[in-house]
Design a protein around this motif. Structure first.
Motif, mmCIF file in Angstrom:
data_model
loop_
_atom_site.group_PDB
_atom_site.id
_atom_site.type_symbol
_atom_site.label_atom_id
_atom_site.label_comp_id
_atom_site.label_asym_id
_atom_site.label_seq_id
_atom_site.Cartn_x
_atom_site.Cartn_y
_atom_site.Cartn_z
ATOM 1 N N ILE A 41 12.530 9.385 20.735
ATOM 2 C CA ILE A 41 12.100 10.698 19.298
ATOM 3 C C ILE A 41 13.221 11.927 19.658
ATOM 4 O O ILE A 41 13.494 12.234 20.965
ATOM 5 C CB ILE A 41 10.630 11.354 20.121
ATOM 6 C CG1 ILE A 41 9.716 9.846 19.748
ATOM 7 C CG2 ILE A 41 10.634 12.886 19.157
ATOM 8 C CD1 ILE A 41 8.509 10.700 20.903
ATOM 9 N N THR A 42 14.053 12.348 18.858
ATOM 10 C CA THR A 42 14.793 12.674 18.453
ATOM 11 C C THR A 42 14.425 14.605 17.937
ATOM 12 O O THR A 42 13.403 14.793 17.316
ATOM 13 C CB THR A 42 16.007 12.739 17.831
ATOM 14 O OG1 THR A 42 15.141 12.473 16.571
ATOM 15 C CG2 THR A 42 16.493 11.455 18.271
ATOM 16 N N HIS A 45 13.340 13.906 14.388
ATOM 17 C CA HIS A 45 12.412 13.791 13.469
ATOM 18 C C HIS A 45 11.312 14.927 14.166
ATOM 19 O O HIS A 45 10.587 15.275 13.621
ATOM 20 C CB HIS A 45 11.997 13.403 15.219
ATOM 21 C CG HIS A 45 12.509 11.522 14.678
ATOM 22 N ND1 HIS A 45 13.138 10.950 15.542
ATOM 23 C CD2 HIS A 45 12.491 10.587 13.543
ATOM 24 C CE1 HIS A 45 13.653 9.693 15.687
ATOM 25 N NE2 HIS A 45 13.497 9.645 14.353
ATOM 26 N N ALA A 48 12.169 17.303 11.529
ATOM 27 C CA ALA A 48 11.637 16.822 9.703
ATOM 28 C C ALA A 48 10.281 17.590 9.789
ATOM 29 O O ALA A 48 9.335 17.766 8.942
ATOM 30 C CB ALA A 48 11.665 15.726 9.906
ATOM 31 N N LEU A 49 9.125 16.474 11.061
ATOM 32 C CA LEU A 49 7.850 17.143 11.283
ATOM 33 C C LEU A 49 7.598 18.218 10.434
ATOM 34 O O LEU A 49 6.632 19.050 10.325
ATOM 35 C CB LEU A 49 7.288 16.284 12.098
ATOM 36 C CG LEU A 49 5.535 17.040 12.551
ATOM 37 C CD1 LEU A 49 5.136 16.013 11.330
ATOM 38 C CD2 LEU A 49 5.409 16.672 13.517
ATOM 39 N N LEU A 73 4.578 13.720 17.933
ATOM 40 C CA LEU A 73 5.584 12.559 18.183
ATOM 41 C C LEU A 73 5.400 11.425 18.772
ATOM 42 O O LEU A 73 5.357 10.147 18.793
ATOM 43 C CB LEU A 73 6.802 13.271 17.725
ATOM 44 C CG LEU A 73 6.996 14.236 16.322
ATOM 45 C CD1 LEU A 73 8.902 14.562 17.068
ATOM 46 C CD2 LEU A 73 7.024 13.101 15.247
ATOM 47 N N GLU A 77 3.868 8.183 18.085
ATOM 48 C CA GLU A 77 4.363 7.371 18.370
ATOM 49 C C GLU A 77 3.456 5.833 19.087
ATOM 50 O O GLU A 77 3.932 4.828 19.320
ATOM 51 C CB GLU A 77 5.658 7.264 19.149
ATOM 52 C CG GLU A 77 6.827 5.882 19.280
ATOM 53 C CD GLU A 77 7.313 5.335 18.085
ATOM 54 O OE1 GLU A 77 7.672 4.037 18.277
ATOM 55 O OE2 GLU A 77 7.257 5.563 17.315
#
Length: 285
Positions: A41-42, A45, A48-49, A73, A77
């Motif tokens: 998870i970067t 991410h 963007a969320l 996140l 996942e």
């Protein structure tokens, strides 16, 4: 495409400490914030969320929101890994449609934004202005009105005006229309904008004249013509949004046609009975 923001639970928002991440002098979108098995998870991410969150979350301080997003996140996942290989036919079909819709919108958005450059808008405005000036000039009208619900009320309004009360004063006091705040002033408008009965009353007046009461589907009106003029080309800023939208729509249509012309497309559904859309049980495994 429906934004896949799911939920930021109260428990997640209550988290106050971020997961430990490897220290970096200059984090970027590829910076890893967490790992769930082999999945990373970067920061990309997380960013963007955050862009997808409803507005009410945007006022949450970053010190609270950042760790909550990371936890969200991670939970997503975990659930994704649990379910990804066990989707029903209905779920797989919905996922395919969402991915297709997202990428299609991304492609069209890129084309549309690139097409609506300042240069393209300026050229479109020049063409619009040239076309506007062709033929006989159209007439524009600046009128005000007083709108009430009943014939009895409009007769009272007419009596007040006949008694010398200023039109705008009566409009502010009696009119039920949104224009009452501005003394009934409707601004400038061209032919075909107003409903026929109202437009006919306006066109019979000379500047400064007041109409007899007229009835429309909205109620009873008394109209005052403030002025008339030959229609003028609106300034660029007034039509920029419309021109930009038309440029973007045309660019999107042309792009899709270009892709279709270059691809092998075979529509096998033309002979199918459209009522098949009602057979939702076909999605059941």
């Amino acid at each position: 495409m429906r934004r896949n923001t799911t939920f930021l639970s109260a428990a997640a928002l209550a988290v106050t400490l971020a997961l430990p991440v490897q220290a970096q002098d200059a984090p970027d979108a590829a910076t890893v914030l967490a790992r769930v098995g082999e999945a990373e998870i970067t920061l990309g991410h997380a960013l963007a969320l955050r862009e997808q969150l409803p507005e009410q979350f945007l006022s949450v301080p970053d010190t609270t929101l950042f760790p909550a997003i990371v936890e969200q996140l991670i939970e997503q996942e975990l659930l994704h890994q649990h379910k990804a290989d066990d989707l029903t036919r209905r779920q797989r079909s919905m996922l395919d449609n969402e991915v297709r819709n997202f990428t299609a919108n991304a492609a069209l958005s890129e084309v549309a934004i690139a097409a609506a450059s300042d240069e393209a808008i300026a050229a479109a405005y020049e063409a619009f202005a040239a076309e506007f000036g062709q033929g006989e000039p159209e007439t524009e009208y600046n009128a005000a009105h007083i709108l009430v619900q009943s014939e009895a009320e409009i007769e009272e309004v007419a009596a007040e005006l006949d008694g010398g009360r200023p039109f705008d004063e009566v409009a502010r006091e009696r009119s039920i229309d949104g224009s009452a705040q501005s003394g009934g002033d409707l601004g400038w408008f061209g032919e075909g904008v107003m409903i026929p009965a109202f437009e006919a009353a306006v066109m019979e007046l000379e500047p400064g004249e007041v109409s007899p009461p007229i009835e429309t589907q909205f109620g009873w009106h008394i109209v005052r013509l403030i002025d008339r003029r030959d229609a003028q080309v609106p300034p660029l800023e007034e039509v920029r949004e419309d021109l930009s939208g038309e440029i973007q729509r045309e660019a999107a249509r042309a792009f899709v046609e270009e892709l279709r012309a270059a691809a092998e497309v075979e529509n096998l559904a033309t002979d199918m009975d459209p009522s098949i859309l009602g057979q939702r049980e076909l999605l059941d495994d």
